[in-house]
Structure formats: structure tokens, C-alpha cells
Design an enzyme around this catalytic site. Structure first.
Site, mmCIF file in Angstrom:
data_model
loop_
_atom_site.group_PDB
_atom_site.id
_atom_site.type_symbol
_atom_site.label_atom_id
_atom_site.label_comp_id
_atom_site.label_asym_id
_atom_site.label_seq_id
_atom_site.Cartn_x
_atom_site.Cartn_y
_atom_site.Cartn_z
ATOM 1 N N THR A 96 0.870 -1.179 0.000
ATOM 2 C CA THR A 96 0.000 0.000 0.000
ATOM 3 C C THR A 96 0.902 1.223 0.000
ATOM 4 O OG1 THR A 96 -1.637 -1.189 1.309
ATOM 5 C CG2 THR A 96 -1.857 1.207 1.213
ATOM 6 N N LYS A 171 -8.034 1.818 -3.447
ATOM 7 C CA LYS A 171 -7.840 1.417 -2.039
ATOM 8 C C LYS A 171 -7.947 2.617 -1.093
ATOM 9 C CE LYS A 171 -5.138 -0.625 1.447
ATOM 10 N NZ LYS A 171 -5.138 -1.867 2.087
ATOM 11 N N LYS A 246 -1.994 5.044 8.444
ATOM 12 C CA LYS A 246 -1.157 5.042 7.237
ATOM 13 C C LYS A 246 -2.004 5.318 5.987
ATOM 14 C CE LYS A 246 1.473 2.165 4.095
ATOM 15 N NZ LYS A 246 2.103 0.902 3.748
#
Ligand code: NAD
Length: 302
Positions: A96, A171, A246
Site C-alpha cells: 500500500t 484502495k 497510514k
């Protein structure tokens, strides 16, 4: 001889370790690399041949999968390994990372004569272990088609989201919805508590009305209404607040660099960052309700 492509898997941590193990189970020959000895040992037990360096793992591989903590590591590693790979190797980055970093990584791969997709995941360590991850993929139709069978060996839901970086974009957009909605649900429960409303009563109303959402009905932040949620287990994750911090940080970077008026997304990023840095990072992200409740209680005594 196996018709399946030879795979290099770089980054054999909490996610990458079990993902690579699932590829071995599906019949792929996997050569891996991770600098951490414990990750190397676990990978060896799972049938992965551990190379001495990332470049050694990449030589002879037809597909190279990376599962690393951040974008800088991905870009630095690409600089190291792209020259060592056979021409036309498919690079699949499942880490990610920033959308901009994902696009830069794909560009580096293309310039070096390779193919590339970004394929970040959701589903956590449990999904990685069970082979039930969701993959959001950015790249060309052809590269997606090549990556798809490998992703199916590690996951259940594979969605092609468009060109390079669009997997990461999907995402962070999804997780921005999730972070904002968990805060909204948590604020509503704490307000209800202050108004003398029973949590179960609010759940029964909102879950059957327009307040219904995943954060309420599948990851309810108060214990009781949904017995399987982390709230019933001292907020053990689940999806850790540190990872929400994050992901919202990546969303905030994209919001700022693309000039989007996303006040709630930016505020959600601030609230999860504060919760993480003040010690909540190891808890499920639904534990943000405890912070909202504590701050509300503190207001009572003022
Ligand atoms: P992790 O820290 O457990 O694993 C990362 C691994 O990469 C480590 O073992 C590290 O030693 C290795 N590594 C670092 N530099 C390397 C290099 N140059 N070459 C090879 N290996 C290297 O992290 P994780 O939990 O497995 O997460 C990996 C990625 O997946 C992150 O981007 C994270 O945001 C994402 N993610 C994690 C989860 C989760 O629940 N853990 C869920 C979804 C997405």
C-alpha cells in the site's frame, strides 16, 4: 515441467509470507527474499526458496511480486532489481503506497522494458493466510490478464480499476470512506450515550435505516449488537488503527496534491494519526470510539 510462471516474491513479512505460501500451495515455484532472518526461516518452511539478495531472486523470474512497507522502499528496490530481470517481466506491487509512487514505479518498470501493475490488497493477515484477499489492480488489460491467475491463488475478489496507480487510488478512496464512516458511527454512539439512548436501540434503528453502513453492521464499535466485532474482544484487530492512520495519510497526500475539497477525509486522517501516536495504533480502528468517549467525558468535568 510446470507451465506456471516462475515467481520472485520480495517482502515476506506479515502479509507477503502467507501470500507467497499460497502461491506455492497453488503449484507455483517461488523464490523469495526478505532481509529479516525470521521471515526467511518461515518462508523456507513454506516451500519458498530463499535467495541471498533481491537481485538473485529476480533473475529468471517471469513475475516479480513486492509486498513492502512503503513507497520509498518499492522505488529503491525497483532501481536495484529492474536491470537484473529478463525483458518483459511482469512486476506486481501489492504494497500500500502513494498513488504517485505507484505510477512512478510502473513508469520505471516500463522504461526498463518490463510490464507492471499495482495490486494493493484488503483483507489483512487473516485474508492473506486464508487466500481470501481482495486485490484492486491498476495497469493495462494485458498485464492485468497475466497477473489475474496469480492474484486468484492469493485472493477471492480481483477488480481491475484502470491504468497504473488506479489500484492504489481505489484502495485509499475506499479506506477514506471507511475511516470517515467509523468516526461518524462512533460519534453517534457517544452522542446517544450522553442522551441516555441504549446502544442496542441505536443499533436497531440505524442498522435498518439510512445510517446503515459496514462500519456499523460489520465492525460495530460498541460491544453487544454484533458479537463478532473487535469491540467485544478488547478491540484486538481486525484492522489496526496504525494501518488506518497510514492509509488515511496516503489519502490525505492525494487529496492535497490533487486539489480536492475533502475536509472530512483530512480531519479523519488527523484524528486517526493522533489516536495512533497517543498509543491506540495496535488496537482495531473501531477503538477510535474510546478516544471520542474519553474526550467527551473530559468535557463533563470542565
Ligand atoms: P511487514 O513489515 O510485516 O512486512 C514487510 C516486509 O518487507 C518485512 O519483512 C521487511 O523485512 C521486508 N522488506 C523491507 N525492505 C525489503 C527489501 N528491500 N527487500 C525485500 N524485503 C524487504 O508489513 P506487512 O504487514 O506485511 O505489510 C506489507 C504491506 O501490505 C504494507 O504496505 C501494508 O500497508 C500493506 N497491508 C498490510 C495489511 C496488514 O493487515 N498487515 C493489510 C493490507 C495492506
Amino acid at each position: 515441467m510446470s507451465a506456471l510462471p516462475a515467481v520472485a516474491f520480495l517482502g515476506l513479512g506479515h502479509m507477503g509470507g502467507p501470500m507467497a505460501a499460497n502461491l506455492v500451495r497453488a503449484g507455483y515455484t517461488v523464490t523469495g527474499y526478505d532481509p529479516v532472518p525470521a521471515a526467511q526461516e518461515e518462508a523456507t518452511k513454506n516451500g519458498i526458496t530463499v535467495a541471498e539478495a533481491a537481485v538473485d531472486a529476480v533473475r529468471g523470474a517471469e513475475v516479480v511480486i513486492t509486498m513492502l512497507p512503503n513507497g520509498k522502499l518499492v522505488l529503491d528496490l525497483y532501481d536495484e532489481i529492474l536491470p537484473a530481470a529478463e525483458p518483459d517481466t511482469l512486476f506486481v506491487d501489492s504494497s500500500t503506497i502513494d498513488v504517485a509512487d505507484a505510477r512512478a514505479a510502473a513508469e520505471k518498470a516500463h522504461e526498463a522494458g518490463h510490464r507492471a501493475v499495482d495490486a494493493p490488497v484488503s483483507g489483512g493477515v487473516a485474508g492473506a493466510t486464508a487466500g481470501t484477499l481482495a486485490f484492486m489492480v491498476g495497469g493495462s488489460e494485458d498485464d492485468f490478464a497475466t497477473a489475474q491467475p496469480l492474484l486468484e491463488a492469493m485472493g477471492r475478489k480481483i477488480v481491475h480499476c484502470g491504468g497504473s496507480g488506479n489500484g492504489q487510488a481505489a484502495k485509499i478512496c475506499n479506506n477514506m470512506i471507511l475511516g470517515i464512516s467509523m468516526i461518524a458511527i462512533s460519534e453517534a454512539f457517544v452522542l446517544g450515550e450522553k442522551l441516555g439512548l441504549d446502544n442496542q436501540a441505536l443499533f436497531d434503528v440505524a442498522s435498518n435505516a439510512s445510517g446503515q453502513c459496514w462500519a456499523l453492521t460489520s465492525n460495530c464499535p460498541v460491544p453487544g449488537p454484533v458479537p463478532t466485532t473487535p469491540a467485544n474482544n478488547d478491540y484486538q484487530p481486525g484492522f489496526a488503527a496504525a494501518l488506518m492512520d497510514k492509509d488515511l495519510g496516503l489519502a490525505a497526500n492525494a487529496v492535497r496534491s490533487n486539489g480536492v475539497e475533502a475536509e472530512l477525509g483530512l480531519r479523519a486522517a488527523e484524528l486517526y494519526h493522533r489516536f495512533n501516536t497517543e498509543g491506540g495504533g495496535g488496537l482495531d480502528f473501531s477503538a477510535i470510539i474510546t478516544d471520542i468517549r474519553d474526550r467527551s467525558t473530559a468535557k463533563d468535568s470542565k
